[in-house]
Design an enzyme around this catalytic site. Structure first.
Site, PDB file in Angstrom:
ATOM      1  N   LYS A  55       0.842  -1.204   0.000  1.00  0.00           N
ATOM      2  CA  LYS A  55       0.000   0.000   0.000  1.00  0.00           C
ATOM      3  C   LYS A  55       0.878   1.256   0.000  1.00  0.00           C
ATOM      4  CE  LYS A  55      -3.928  -1.896   2.576  1.00  0.00           C
ATOM      5  NZ  LYS A  55      -4.637  -1.863   3.865  1.00  0.00           N
ATOM      6  N   ALA A  71      -1.393   0.584   7.035  1.00  0.00           N
ATOM      7  CA  ALA A  71      -1.542  -0.578   7.909  1.00  0.00           C
ATOM      8  C   ALA A  71      -2.490  -1.574   7.269  1.00  0.00           C
ATOM      9  CB  ALA A  71      -2.077  -0.144   9.279  1.00  0.00           C
ATOM     10  N   ASP A  72      -2.313  -2.832   7.623  1.00  0.00           N
ATOM     11  CA  ASP A  72      -3.239  -3.867   7.188  1.00  0.00           C
ATOM     12  C   ASP A  72      -3.394  -4.888   8.314  1.00  0.00           C
ATOM     13  OD1 ASP A  72      -4.552  -4.695   4.394  1.00  0.00           O
ATOM     14  OD2 ASP A  72      -4.131  -6.477   5.590  1.00  0.00           O
ATOM     15  N   THR A  73      -4.635  -5.175   8.655  1.00  0.00           N
ATOM     16  CA  THR A  73      -4.934  -6.104   9.744  1.00  0.00           C
ATOM     17  C   THR A  73      -5.526  -7.377   9.171  1.00  0.00           C
ATOM     18  OG1 THR A  73      -5.323  -4.267  11.271  1.00  0.00           O
ATOM     19  CG2 THR A  73      -6.233  -6.412  11.893  1.00  0.00           C
ATOM     20  N   GLY A 108       0.089  -5.377  10.198  1.00  0.00           N
ATOM     21  CA  GLY A 108       1.341  -4.918   9.615  1.00  0.00           C
ATOM     22  C   GLY A 108       1.264  -3.409   9.444  1.00  0.00           C
TER      23      GLY A 108
END
Length: 193
Positions: A55, A71-73, A108
């Site tokens: 991203k 961020a990525d969850t 992340g």
């Protein structure tokens, strides 16, 4: 608290906006549509870090003197990644699978400037009670958790009635490990009290 540069949040998540605001940080939101595909050989935290980094890469050309935050969850039941459900049936199956067991939520995070790329993650273990059909059905129909990995939000009704305990950061499960983020911004020299 003072950031050394303007902060851009590359997320439309109201929860991430709220958490950053709660840290006392000023920021602007800048969002692009980015594909969330990842190489099939990646596992768990590698996936979360890859997605956050991927991203961030999409914004690099737009950066001037900014700090970009992505961020990525993801939700992991063992090695299986539970993404965002696309319909009622998928949401129901995910919550049924999470019911009466524990899983891990991994976020992340990528901090990107023109000269620094810092990627890290946090992991929280979440323990669900055995959920009844009626509880799952009520939650999905009332809260429509189709924008949430694993088909639930810890801060919503299902979290209040269904989560017995967590090991690790609550805020990580909400969508941003703010304690780790704060430490990283300080250690990188971007944030001073």
């Amino acid at each position: 608290m003072n950031l050394s540069r303007p902060l851009l949040l590359a997320s439309n998540s109201p929860r991430r906006k709220e958490l950053l605001t709660g840290l006392g940080l000023k920021f602007d939101v800048h969002v692009k549509d980015v594909e969330e595909d990842f190489p099939s050989e990646l596992k768990r935290e590698e996936i979360a870090e890859f997605l956050a980094s991927h991203k961030a890469d999409q914004y690099f050309e737009d950066l001037a003197d900014h700090i970009l935050l992505t961020a990525d969850t993801i939700v992991c039941l063992g090695d299986k990644v539970l993404n965002k459900p696309s319909n009622y049936q998928e949401a129901y199956e995910m919550l049924r699978a999470l019911s009466g067991t524990s899983h891990e939520v991994i976020t992340g995070v990528c901090i990107l400037t023109r000269d620094i790329k810092d990627i890290f993650h946090d992991i929280t273990k979440v323990h669900f009670k055995q959920l009844s059909h009626e509880e799952i059905d009520y939650y999905i129909n009332t809260y429509k958790p189709y924008d949430k990995a694993g088909a639930y939000g810890i801060q919503e009704w299902i979290g209040k009635i269904g989560i017995e305990r967590i090991e690790g950061s609550y805020f990580n499960v909400v969508g941003l490990p703010v304690q780790k983020l704060y430490q990283q911004l300080v250690s990188l020299g971007f944030l001073k009290m």
